[in-house]
Every structure is written in structure tokens, then in C-alpha cells.
Design a protein around this motif. Structure first.
Motif, PDB file in Angstrom:
ATOM      1  N   LYS A 114      18.485  -0.361  -7.773  1.00 24.70           N
ATOM      2  CA  LYS A 114      19.234   0.733  -7.126  1.00 24.70           C
ATOM      3  C   LYS A 114      19.484   0.406  -5.649  1.00 24.70           C
ATOM      4  O   LYS A 114      20.533   0.695  -5.113  1.00 24.70           O
ATOM      5  CB  LYS A 114      18.452   2.059  -7.245  1.00 24.70           C
ATOM      6  CG  LYS A 114      18.561   2.688  -8.625  1.00 24.70           C
ATOM      7  CD  LYS A 114      18.287   4.188  -8.628  1.00 24.70           C
ATOM      8  CE  LYS A 114      16.849   4.530  -8.377  1.00 24.70           C
ATOM      9  NZ  LYS A 114      16.530   5.948  -8.562  1.00 24.70           N
ATOM     10  N   TYR A 115      18.493  -0.226  -5.017  1.00 27.45           N
ATOM     11  CA  TYR A 115      18.628  -0.595  -3.603  1.00 27.45           C
ATOM     12  C   TYR A 115      19.640  -1.735  -3.443  1.00 27.45           C
ATOM     13  O   TYR A 115      20.556  -1.658  -2.619  1.00 27.45           O
ATOM     14  CB  TYR A 115      17.264  -1.008  -3.046  1.00 27.45           C
ATOM     15  CG  TYR A 115      17.315  -1.510  -1.629  1.00 27.45           C
ATOM     16  CD1 TYR A 115      17.816  -0.708  -0.602  1.00 27.45           C
ATOM     17  CD2 TYR A 115      16.871  -2.786  -1.310  1.00 27.45           C
ATOM     18  CE1 TYR A 115      17.878  -1.169   0.706  1.00 27.45           C
ATOM     19  CE2 TYR A 115      16.928  -3.252  -0.007  1.00 27.45           C
ATOM     20  CZ  TYR A 115      17.431  -2.445   0.989  1.00 27.45           C
ATOM     21  OH  TYR A 115      17.492  -2.900   2.282  1.00 27.45           O
ATOM     22  N   PHE A 125      14.582   3.756  -0.561  1.00 26.51           N
ATOM     23  CA  PHE A 125      13.951   2.624  -1.263  1.00 26.51           C
ATOM     24  C   PHE A 125      12.453   2.596  -0.931  1.00 26.51           C
ATOM     25  O   PHE A 125      11.597   2.531  -1.819  1.00 26.51           O
ATOM     26  CB  PHE A 125      14.651   1.340  -0.811  1.00 26.51           C
ATOM     27  CG  PHE A 125      14.046   0.074  -1.339  1.00 26.51           C
ATOM     28  CD1 PHE A 125      13.954  -0.161  -2.709  1.00 26.51           C
ATOM     29  CD2 PHE A 125      13.585  -0.907  -0.469  1.00 26.51           C
ATOM     30  CE1 PHE A 125      13.405  -1.347  -3.200  1.00 26.51           C
ATOM     31  CE2 PHE A 125      13.035  -2.084  -0.945  1.00 26.51           C
ATOM     32  CZ  PHE A 125      12.939  -2.310  -2.313  1.00 26.51           C
ATOM     33  N   LEU A 126      12.156   2.685   0.378  1.00 24.40           N
ATOM     34  CA  LEU A 126      10.743   2.659   0.798  1.00 24.40           C
ATOM     35  C   LEU A 126       9.999   3.894   0.283  1.00 24.40           C
ATOM     36  O   LEU A 126       8.843   3.812  -0.123  1.00 24.40           O
ATOM     37  CB  LEU A 126      10.648   2.584   2.321  1.00 24.40           C
ATOM     38  CG  LEU A 126      11.111   1.248   2.910  1.00 24.40           C
ATOM     39  CD1 LEU A 126      11.150   1.303   4.438  1.00 24.40           C
ATOM     40  CD2 LEU A 126      10.203   0.118   2.446  1.00 24.40           C
ATOM     41  N   HIS A 127      10.694   5.037   0.299  1.00 25.13           N
ATOM     42  CA  HIS A 127      10.076   6.272  -0.206  1.00 25.13           C
ATOM     43  C   HIS A 127       9.708   6.100  -1.683  1.00 25.13           C
ATOM     44  O   HIS A 127       8.614   6.468  -2.122  1.00 25.13           O
ATOM     45  CB  HIS A 127      11.040   7.441  -0.014  1.00 25.13           C
ATOM     46  CG  HIS A 127      10.545   8.718  -0.606  1.00 25.13           C
ATOM     47  ND1 HIS A 127       9.559   9.467  -0.012  1.00 25.13           N
ATOM     48  CD2 HIS A 127      10.863   9.355  -1.760  1.00 25.13           C
ATOM     49  CE1 HIS A 127       9.294  10.514  -0.772  1.00 25.13           C
ATOM     50  NE2 HIS A 127      10.068  10.472  -1.832  1.00 25.13           N
ATOM     51  N   VAL A 131       4.675   2.974  -0.511  1.00 25.40           N
ATOM     52  CA  VAL A 131       3.593   2.060  -0.131  1.00 25.40           C
ATOM     53  C   VAL A 131       2.943   2.435   1.201  1.00 25.40           C
ATOM     54  O   VAL A 131       2.110   1.692   1.707  1.00 25.40           O
ATOM     55  CB  VAL A 131       4.097   0.595  -0.058  1.00 25.40           C
ATOM     56  CG1 VAL A 131       4.313   0.032  -1.449  1.00 25.40           C
ATOM     57  CG2 VAL A 131       5.378   0.498   0.764  1.00 25.40           C
ATOM     58  N   SER A 132       3.337   3.586   1.776  1.00 26.08           N
ATOM     59  CA  SER A 132       2.795   3.945   3.083  1.00 26.08           C
ATOM     60  C   SER A 132       1.901   5.188   3.000  1.00 26.08           C
ATOM     61  O   SER A 132       2.141   6.085   2.197  1.00 26.08           O
ATOM     62  CB  SER A 132       3.950   4.243   4.050  1.00 26.08           C
ATOM     63  OG  SER A 132       3.434   4.724   5.258  1.00 26.08           O
ATOM     64  N   HIS A 153       1.164   3.678  -3.533  1.00 25.65           N
ATOM     65  CA  HIS A 153       1.146   2.639  -4.567  1.00 25.65           C
ATOM     66  C   HIS A 153       0.499   1.374  -4.012  1.00 25.65           C
ATOM     67  O   HIS A 153       0.774   0.973  -2.888  1.00 25.65           O
ATOM     68  CB  HIS A 153       2.574   2.330  -5.015  1.00 25.65           C
ATOM     69  CG  HIS A 153       3.240   3.487  -5.684  1.00 25.65           C
ATOM     70  ND1 HIS A 153       4.597   3.539  -5.919  1.00 25.65           N
ATOM     71  CD2 HIS A 153       2.734   4.656  -6.175  1.00 25.65           C
ATOM     72  CE1 HIS A 153       4.894   4.666  -6.533  1.00 25.65           C
ATOM     73  NE2 HIS A 153       3.789   5.381  -6.682  1.00 25.65           N
ATOM     74  N   LYS A 154      -0.335   0.750  -4.831  1.00 25.00           N
ATOM     75  CA  LYS A 154      -0.977  -0.505  -4.411  1.00 25.00           C
ATOM     76  C   LYS A 154      -0.501  -1.679  -5.255  1.00 25.00           C
ATOM     77  O   LYS A 154      -0.829  -2.820  -4.976  1.00 25.00           O
ATOM     78  CB  LYS A 154      -2.495  -0.360  -4.508  1.00 25.00           C
ATOM     79  CG  LYS A 154      -3.023   0.674  -3.522  1.00 25.00           C
ATOM     80  CD  LYS A 154      -4.531   0.690  -3.513  1.00 25.00           C
ATOM     81  CE  LYS A 154      -5.039   1.727  -2.521  1.00 25.00           C
ATOM     82  NZ  LYS A 154      -6.354   2.228  -2.881  1.00 25.00           N
TER      83      LYS A 154
END
Ligand SMILES: C[S@@+](CC[C@H](N)C(=O)[O-])C[C@H]1O[C@@H](n2cnc3c(N)ncnc32)[C@H](O)[C@@H]1O
Length: 225
Positions: A114-115, A125-127, A131-132, A153-154
């Protein structure tokens, strides 16, 4: 019949044994924290009493070959690769031979596609990768507590990775669509919104005498992808 919902969150059907780390449930029992939480709304304390509290990174508290069905939605990706492997091996240990396992995780490939296709901007994308520990909506106190109350997420998976990992552990697996399952009451345990853009792998524990050979792995099907 023993059916476990591992990493249940707030979805806790009473006909299943719902399992979660549930820091909120533990903290809710502390009166001082409860009062502070009412003001700052740090964690959700609204957990049903009957949840089994267990850290899924640790050895499971069930006997070998004792569980009929295992379901886990949007939880495996919150464990590191190594922890996730341990989790899946514990699933294999406690599941009865021919017992069913169904794992649902966000699909890394769909999110990346999608990105790349320009369907979502970098922020989204980051959301979606999640990962934060940070959230722009957090106040000072919540930011400090984030490492203890957030589960970013890890690790992430696509269909072929999850099929390979689970088949190597000893499950006979296939990729499935939402609600497509051999679990009788899948409609009770599966939330349709969680199956969108998700990898869904369902399988059975191979009996001990079935070789985990390349021949077995070739039986892995990706029929729906
Ligand atoms: C994103 S929620 C998924 C909830 C629900 N299964 C769903 O699909 O909506 C992930 C859940 O996994 C739980 N979790 C994360 N790490 C865990 C661990 N090590 N042990 C037990 N539960 C854990 C969190 O408490 C949270 O409830």
C-alpha cells in the motif's frame, strides 16, 4: 473441550479461556493506582475477572497435549522473532495431536504494498507498522510510562513466512480467509475487522509419528493467496 484465546485483549467470549498479560487487570487491583488512573486514564482497567493472566513469553501453564483449540489474533507480532518462535513452540507442546491452531497477524506485505503503490503516506505506513512506543496524543506521564503500557510490534510476518515457520515447528498449515475455518465456533472468536489486511494461518498439530520432512512441508497450501 479446552479452547484458548491467547492475547485476548477486550474480546473475551465466555465459551473460551481468555489469556492475556493484562497489566491493566493487575493494576486495577491496586487502590492507589486505580485512583491515579481515574484522573490520568493511563491504562484500561476494564478487564473481565475470568481472564487467565499469563505472560505468553513464558512457558505456558498447560500440560503437554492438553488443549483442543488455540486462537490468537494480533498478538504474535507483539513478540520478538525469538519470543514468537518460543510462543509457537509452546502452542505446539500444549496442543493435542490433530488439535487446531489459528493465528491472525497484520500482513506486512499488504502494508508495504500500500505504501509502495502510494495508497498510504509515510505517516500512515509507520502507524500501520506500529513500531513506536510514542503517540503524539500522550501527555508527559503517559509518555514516561509508554514502555510499560504499550505493546508495539516487535516482528511482522507475511503469509509465506508464517506458513514456513509454523510448518517447521510441526503444524500442517494452510492460509485462510476471515471466518473460513475448521473451528466450530469461529464466528464467536473471530472479529471480522481483525481479518482485514491480515495473514490468517490455520493448522493442526501433526501426530508425533508424522515426519517433519520436506515432504510434509510441501503439503503447506497457500490456496487463498
Ligand atoms: C493488539 S491486542 C489484540 C487483542 C485481540 N486479540 C484482538 O485481536 O483485538 C494484543 C494483546 O496481546 C496482549 N499481549 C501482548 N504481549 C503479551 C504477552 N507477552 N503476554 C500476554 N499477552 C500479551 C496485550 O495485552 C493485548 O491485549
Amino acid at each position: 473441550m479446552l479452547k484458548l484465546n491467547l492475547g485476548c485483549g477486550s474480546h473475551t467470549p465466555t465459551s473460551w479461556t481468555n489469556v492475556d498479560y493484562a497489566m491493566g487487570a493487575k493494576l486495577a487491583k491496586l487502590p492507589v493506582f486505580s485512583t491515579i488512573n481515574k484522573i490520568f486514564k493511563i491504562v484500561n482497567l476494564d478487564w473481565p475477572d475470568q481472564i487467565v493472566i499469563h505472560d505468553l513469553r513464558q512457558k505456558f501453564p498447560w500440560n503437554d497435549n492438553s488443549v483442543d483449540v488455540l486462537y490468537s489474533s494480533h498478538t504474535l507480532e507483539h513478540l520478538s522473532k525469538r519470543q514468537g518462535n518460543h510462543f509457537l513452540k509452546e502452542c505446539h507442546r500444549v496442543l493435542k495431536p490433530n488439535g487446531i491452531i489459528r493465528i491472525v497477524v497484520p500482513d506486512l506485505k499488504t502494508i508495504v504494498d500500500k505504501y509502495i503503490q502510494g495508497e498510504i503516506p509515510a505517516e500512515e505506513f509507520l502507524h500501520e507498522l506500529n513500531v513506536s512506543y510514542e503517540s503524539s496524543r500522550d501527555g508527559a506521564l503517559k509518555s514516561k510510562l509508554a514502555p510499560f503500557i504499550r505493546f508495539p510490534h516487535k516482528c511482522m510476518y507475511d503469509t509465506s513466512a508464517l506458513l514456513r515457520i509454523m510448518s517447521e515447528i510441526g503444524f500442517k498449515v494452510a492460509s485462510k480467509k476471515g471466518l473460513e475455518s475448521e473451528i466450530d465456533d469461529v464466528d464467536i472468536i473471530e472479529q471480522p475487522s481483525r481479518t482485514v489486511d491480515a495473514v490468517i494461518v490455520e493448522g493442526r498439530k501433526l501426530p508425533d509419528d508424522t515426519p517433519k520432512s520436506s515432504e510434509t512441508r510441501q503439503s503447506v497450501s497457500v490456496a487463498n493467496h
